[in-house]
Write a protein that holds these residues in place. Structure first.
Motif, PDB file in Angstrom:
ATOM      1  N   SER A 146       5.925   1.033 -17.862  1.00 52.77           N
ATOM      2  CA  SER A 146       5.715   2.371 -17.287  1.00 52.77           C
ATOM      3  C   SER A 146       5.135   2.259 -15.891  1.00 52.77           C
ATOM      4  O   SER A 146       4.560   1.242 -15.514  1.00 52.77           O
ATOM      5  N   ARG A 147       5.297   3.341 -15.156  1.00 55.39           N
ATOM      6  CA  ARG A 147       4.654   3.421 -13.860  1.00 55.39           C
ATOM      7  C   ARG A 147       3.969   4.757 -13.758  1.00 55.39           C
ATOM      8  O   ARG A 147       4.651   5.768 -13.741  1.00 55.39           O
ATOM      9  N   PRO A 148       2.667   4.831 -13.752  1.00 55.34           N
ATOM     10  CA  PRO A 148       1.787   3.670 -13.696  1.00 55.34           C
ATOM     11  C   PRO A 148       1.777   2.899 -15.022  1.00 55.34           C
ATOM     12  O   PRO A 148       2.027   3.466 -16.091  1.00 55.34           O
ATOM     13  N   ALA A 149       1.470   1.606 -14.913  1.00 57.45           N
ATOM     14  CA  ALA A 149       1.302   0.789 -16.108  1.00 57.45           C
ATOM     15  C   ALA A 149       0.115   1.355 -16.884  1.00 57.45           C
ATOM     16  O   ALA A 149      -0.774   1.983 -16.305  1.00 57.45           O
ATOM     17  N   ARG A 150       0.140   1.160 -18.197  1.00 61.84           N
ATOM     18  CA  ARG A 150      -0.903   1.756 -19.027  1.00 61.84           C
ATOM     19  C   ARG A 150      -1.442   0.762 -20.043  1.00 61.84           C
ATOM     20  O   ARG A 150      -0.722  -0.119 -20.507  1.00 61.84           O
ATOM     21  N   LEU A 151      -2.699   0.965 -20.375  1.00 62.60           N
ATOM     22  CA  LEU A 151      -3.341   0.236 -21.453  1.00 62.60           C
ATOM     23  C   LEU A 151      -3.571   1.262 -22.555  1.00 62.60           C
ATOM     24  O   LEU A 151      -4.213   2.291 -22.325  1.00 62.60           O
ATOM     25  N   ALA A 152      -3.000   1.028 -23.731  1.00 71.68           N
ATOM     26  CA  ALA A 152      -3.073   2.012 -24.821  1.00 71.68           C
ATOM     27  C   ALA A 152      -3.888   1.464 -25.978  1.00 71.68           C
ATOM     28  O   ALA A 152      -3.735   0.307 -26.374  1.00 71.68           O
ATOM     29  N   LEU A 153      -4.737   2.315 -26.497  1.00 71.90           N
ATOM     30  CA  LEU A 153      -5.546   1.992 -27.664  1.00 71.90           C
ATOM     31  C   LEU A 153      -4.651   2.016 -28.903  1.00 71.90           C
ATOM     32  O   LEU A 153      -3.830   2.912 -29.076  1.00 71.90           O
ATOM     33  N   ARG A 154      -4.794   1.016 -29.738  1.00 72.92           N
ATOM     34  CA  ARG A 154      -4.008   0.995 -30.981  1.00 72.92           C
ATOM     35  C   ARG A 154      -4.538   2.068 -31.942  1.00 72.92           C
ATOM     36  O   ARG A 154      -5.702   2.447 -31.875  1.00 72.92           O
ATOM     37  N   PRO A 155      -3.677   2.555 -32.824  1.00 69.62           N
ATOM     38  CA  PRO A 155      -4.120   3.579 -33.785  1.00 69.62           C
ATOM     39  C   PRO A 155      -5.325   3.104 -34.602  1.00 69.62           C
ATOM     40  O   PRO A 155      -5.463   1.919 -34.889  1.00 69.62           O
ATOM     41  N   SER A 156      -6.173   4.033 -34.946  1.00 66.47           N
ATOM     42  CA  SER A 156      -7.392   3.838 -35.747  1.00 66.47           C
ATOM     43  C   SER A 156      -8.453   2.980 -35.043  1.00 66.47           C
ATOM     44  O   SER A 156      -9.374   2.488 -35.672  1.00 66.47           O
ATOM     45  N   GLY A 200       2.591  -8.030 -10.282  1.00 66.60           N
ATOM     46  CA  GLY A 200       3.602  -8.547  -9.368  1.00 66.60           C
ATOM     47  C   GLY A 200       4.945  -8.675 -10.061  1.00 66.60           C
ATOM     48  O   GLY A 200       5.028  -8.661 -11.290  1.00 66.60           O
ATOM     49  N   PHE A 201       5.991  -8.816  -9.257  1.00 68.03           N
ATOM     50  CA  PHE A 201       7.342  -8.977  -9.798  1.00 68.03           C
ATOM     51  C   PHE A 201       7.560 -10.381 -10.351  1.00 68.03           C
ATOM     52  O   PHE A 201       8.438 -10.589 -11.173  1.00 68.03           O
ATOM     53  N   GLY A 202       6.779 -11.345  -9.881  1.00 65.71           N
ATOM     54  CA  GLY A 202       6.910 -12.729 -10.326  1.00 65.71           C
ATOM     55  C   GLY A 202       6.261 -13.655  -9.321  1.00 65.71           C
ATOM     56  O   GLY A 202       5.793 -13.221  -8.262  1.00 65.71           O
ATOM     57  N   PRO A 203       6.245 -14.953  -9.613  1.00 68.32           N
ATOM     58  CA  PRO A 203       5.543 -15.898  -8.748  1.00 68.32           C
ATOM     59  C   PRO A 203       6.284 -16.294  -7.467  1.00 68.32           C
ATOM     60  O   PRO A 203       5.675 -16.800  -6.526  1.00 68.32           O
ATOM     61  N   ALA A 204       7.577 -16.046  -7.401  1.00 63.70           N
ATOM     62  CA  ALA A 204       8.367 -16.469  -6.240  1.00 63.70           C
ATOM     63  C   ALA A 204       8.731 -15.272  -5.366  1.00 63.70           C
ATOM     64  O   ALA A 204       8.880 -14.150  -5.864  1.00 63.70           O
ATOM     65  N   ALA A 252       0.829  -1.212   0.000  1.00 62.52           N
ATOM     66  CA  ALA A 252       0.000   0.000   0.000  1.00 62.52           C
ATOM     67  C   ALA A 252       0.861   1.259   0.000  1.00 62.52           C
ATOM     68  O   ALA A 252       0.544   2.228  -0.694  1.00 62.52           O
ATOM     69  N   LEU A 253       1.946   1.257   0.749  1.00 61.20           N
ATOM     70  CA  LEU A 253       2.828   2.424   0.793  1.00 61.20           C
ATOM     71  C   LEU A 253       3.538   2.677  -0.533  1.00 61.20           C
ATOM     72  O   LEU A 253       3.805   3.824  -0.897  1.00 61.20           O
ATOM     73  N   THR A 254       3.846   1.613  -1.254  1.00 64.32           N
ATOM     74  CA  THR A 254       4.598   1.749  -2.501  1.00 64.32           C
ATOM     75  C   THR A 254       3.704   1.764  -3.739  1.00 64.32           C
ATOM     76  O   THR A 254       4.149   2.187  -4.810  1.00 64.32           O
ATOM     77  N   GLY A 255       2.483   1.272  -3.619  1.00 65.23           N
ATOM     78  CA  GLY A 255       1.617   1.154  -4.787  1.00 65.23           C
ATOM     79  C   GLY A 255       2.021   0.004  -5.694  1.00 65.23           C
ATOM     80  O   GLY A 255       1.662  -0.028  -6.869  1.00 65.23           O
ATOM     81  N   LEU A 256       2.756  -0.947  -5.156  1.00 59.14           N
ATOM     82  CA  LEU A 256       3.236  -2.088  -5.936  1.00 59.14           C
ATOM     83  C   LEU A 256       2.572  -3.374  -5.466  1.00 59.14           C
ATOM     84  O   LEU A 256       2.163  -3.493  -4.311  1.00 59.14           O
ATOM     85  N   CYS A 257       2.499  -4.339  -6.365  1.00 58.64           N
ATOM     86  CA  CYS A 257       2.133  -5.709  -6.014  1.00 58.64           C
ATOM     87  C   CYS A 257       3.439  -6.494  -6.007  1.00 58.64           C
ATOM     88  O   CYS A 257       4.234  -6.370  -6.942  1.00 58.64           O
ATOM     89  N   PHE A 258       3.668  -7.288  -4.980  1.00 58.60           N
ATOM     90  CA  PHE A 258       4.963  -7.955  -4.864  1.00 58.60           C
ATOM     91  C   PHE A 258       5.011  -9.284  -5.615  1.00 58.60           C
ATOM     92  O   PHE A 258       5.740  -9.422  -6.577  1.00 58.60           O
ATOM     93  N   PHE A 298      11.138   2.815  -4.268  1.00 61.71           N
ATOM     94  CA  PHE A 298      10.055   2.113  -4.942  1.00 61.71           C
ATOM     95  C   PHE A 298       8.731   2.867  -4.882  1.00 61.71           C
ATOM     96  O   PHE A 298       7.759   2.447  -5.493  1.00 61.71           O
ATOM     97  N   ARG A 299       8.695   3.943  -4.117  1.00 56.39           N
ATOM     98  CA  ARG A 299       7.469   4.724  -4.011  1.00 56.39           C
ATOM     99  C   ARG A 299       7.298   5.583  -5.240  1.00 56.39           C
ATOM    100  O   ARG A 299       8.257   6.145  -5.756  1.00 56.39           O
ATOM    101  N   GLU A 300       6.059   5.689  -5.694  1.00 53.54           N
ATOM    102  CA  GLU A 300       5.767   6.503  -6.869  1.00 53.54           C
ATOM    103  C   GLU A 300       5.652   7.952  -6.452  1.00 53.54           C
ATOM    104  O   GLU A 300       4.941   8.284  -5.508  1.00 53.54           O
TER     105      GLU A 300
END
Length: 187
Positions: free
Chosen positions: A107-117, A137-141, A47-53, A182-184
């Protein structure tokens, strides 16, 4: 953007064995308690960092699309987007073809971008008409999580273990420098 955890992490970034060694606890009488402290410390630092571990799945909801062709996602780092669902007036979800968007997980924040057209389809529901299902998350382990964040979990676990029952114990001073990189930073 409301975000709902749908699949929690399978493992904690710090094992019970690591925490007990850090605490210098040699018995198993308090294993459940120490395990709960590890989990609480991880959630607090996330919560403090805004990250999923460690790897976890979330459903993030939006009422409408932004005017720009880019949607900021509330979690980082994002590994993948499993689906984007658009809810109609009948509350039935229709998946958006993945060819319409691209994930910028770097990117941080991660983004979802619409493709052109392409255009974002309008939801039929006034609230939470758009659902973005993502894996973050950074990974499964636990070892995938950067070491300073793992150390911060150990420090906070030890602090809470040593100050149990104290409701106003402040965060230990050595935790903040560990998580600071690691804080944004938002302007």
């Amino acid at each position: 953007m409301p975000a709902i955890l749908t699949t929690p992490p399978a493992v904690e970034p710090v094992t019970l064995t690591e925490a007990k060694a850090h605490l210098r606890v040699g018995h198993s009488d308090e294993d459940a308690f120490i395990g709960s402290l590890i989990s609480a410390a991880r959630r607090h630092i996330e919560a403090l960092t805004g990250l999923c571990f460690t790897t976890q799945t979330w459903s993030c909801y939006r009422d409408f699309w932004p005017d720009a062709p880019v949607v900021d996602l509330p979690l980082s780092p994002v590994q993948s987007v499993a689906a984007v669902n658009i809810y109609g007036e009948d509350d039935v979800a229709a998946p958006l073809d993945a060819a319409h968007y691209v994930l910028d997980g770097a990117s941080r924040p991660a983004r979802l971008a619409l493709r052109p057209s392409r255009i974002w389809p309008l939801p039929g529901r006034i609230t939470n008409g758009i659902e973005i299902i993502l894996t973050a998350g950074f990974g499964p382990a636990g070892s995938d999580v950067p070491q300073p964040l793992r150390q911060a979990i150990l420090q906070l676990t030890a602090h809470w273990y040593g100050h149990r029952g104290e409701t106003s114990a402040p965060l230990p001073l050595d935790v903040m420098p560990l998580i600071a990189p690691f804080r944004e930073v938002r302007l």
